[in-house]
Scaffold this motif. Sequence first.
Motif, short mmCIF file in Angstrom:
data_model
loop_
_atom_site.label_atom_id
_atom_site.label_comp_id
_atom_site.label_asym_id
_atom_site.label_seq_id
_atom_site.Cartn_x
_atom_site.Cartn_y
_atom_site.Cartn_z
N VAL A 463 90.65 45.29 0.62
CA VAL A 463 89.23 45.60 0.54
C VAL A 463 88.62 45.55 1.94
CG1 VAL A 463 87.01 44.94 -0.47
CG2 VAL A 463 89.14 44.57 -1.75
N TRP A 485 84.96 40.87 -5.32
CA TRP A 485 86.04 41.81 -5.67
C TRP A 485 86.18 41.92 -7.18
CZ3 TRP A 485 90.73 40.23 -8.05
CH2 TRP A 485 91.69 41.25 -8.18
N ARG A 489 85.73 45.29 -9.30
CA ARG A 489 86.89 45.79 -10.04
C ARG A 489 86.56 45.95 -11.52
NH1 ARG A 489 92.74 42.86 -10.96
NH2 ARG A 489 93.89 44.71 -11.57
#
Length: 572
Positions: A463, A485, A489
């Motif tokens: 990332v 994250w 996601r």
Amino acid sequence: MMTLSEVFDKIAATYPDKDAVHDASGTLTYRELHRRATAVAAALRAWGVSPGDPVGVYGQASRDSIVAMLGTAFAGASYVPVDPGYPDDHSRWMLTTAGAGLVLLTDGHRPETDLGRATRHVRDAANDEKSARPADTPDDVLYTMFTSGSSGTPKPVAVPHRGILGLLRSSPFTVGPDDGVLAMATLAFDTSALEIWCSLLAGATVFCVRASAASLRTLADALADPRITVAHPSPAIFALLVDHHLDALAGLRLVTSGGDVMSITHATRLRSAHPGVRVVNTYGPTEAGVISSAYEVARWDAAECATMPIGFPVAGAELHVVNENLSPVPDGTPGELVIGGDRLALGYAGEPELTARRFVTAVGTTVYRTGDRVRRLSTGALEFLGRLDDEVKVRGYRVNPAESRAVLAADPQVAEAVVVPVGEPGARSLLGFVRTTGPVDVADLRSRAWTRAPRHVVPDDIVVVQAFPTGPTGKVDHRALVTRWERERAAEVALPTETDAAELTRLWTKLAGRPPEPDRDFFHSGGTSLGLIRLIEEISTRFGVELDFAEVYGLRSFDELFDLVRAEGAGS
């Protein structure tokens, strides 16, 4: 104690016509394997290899590779296994670090670039059944394998003959001449020594099927072969087999699993479905001869321990729980596990200072400091409590995030990198965050990282961030990075499933970590070999289509996968 070569001489003389090794190309009897290994030993001496020299073996589990490794031992040399899947630069570094001046190529495997030293194919060795053999001892190096290091550099572990021969002592995973053992680990992973040597030195037959190059169904079909009675899958593969091919395990006599945390759910499910299968949880670092402790799953009592214990010492290992001063702690008190006994590695090749830090004198003997935190239960079994440092197991491999971070930081477009382990024990993956010097294509960044290190070292997802969040002490806040994250996601994975294309997209996204992108294959989307095995199995379940791992591995995009699934579905 004898050497591996001497033990094999006796086994080959006892079972000359019995099958020793089987792979997709055919079978070698013990007499044929002995003859070919003797020829390789003679050829190695003719090619300039002296006793004690390291020799690279470039290949996967197969007849050729086993001939090469045994022939190297017959020559009084040691082997350095190199996985053809590793980047050539990494392979060159391994061979240089281990001091290997010659590399034996096996099967059809050839590096894409020059490895910087002489190469010979194992089949180039001429028949020579009367070659003299140099004297060697149980303390001579049998092989050198690399494990992850906190400095960012893998560590070369020199394992002597006695480190492996000790495994032949009575233990829960002992095999015999009536057994067939599935060899599925990469040669660069020390489970391969358990699969291969503990089988051949007991008169068993080795069946070579490499897990990372086969679909789950291929493994299940192999395990269903009545000739195979023993398997040593990694915990991740073990869980997938129990979930999707439980009946394929019914004919086995023994299943052992180690290298990571064993799933209690899957272990007990197998025991319940097939009570005749012995299931053993094993533990042991490369530095202590593959396996140091074992625990029969049938003994597990949830009231005693919520997790599956790593068990009791086996094969001559001596297990001690100590404090920071290396003094023993009382039973039930957490401490560091140190391992003694006569099967320890000789240390780290060419690394005397590191060897001195990890192989120390304590409790009246030489021990290896594992860095693992454990406690001794009232039964005497050991419970694993985690690592004292940052090292984690990723698909069975020991990986220190520092090594993974160093691989990302070496990219010229990366200004700063952070690597964080995510997931539950037994299903760990690495998540990389990078601050770059400018716009960057993450897929290209990962591809470049793959040229510098094995794939299990490269983060499964990378990332790009503008800045790293910090906590009160000024250190990078890993929890904040992972939380962001996970949130992003989750938004990506929330996809419709009304059509076959959308369902396949959902599976791809779930197992690769991000949705399909044009001209990006499964791996460039964050997927791994294990993830691809799971994807193929999910496709089989959802669409009734059986796909070949090698064919799917070579697909360049999601569109190609969709076309293949549609074509196979129409054909069936």
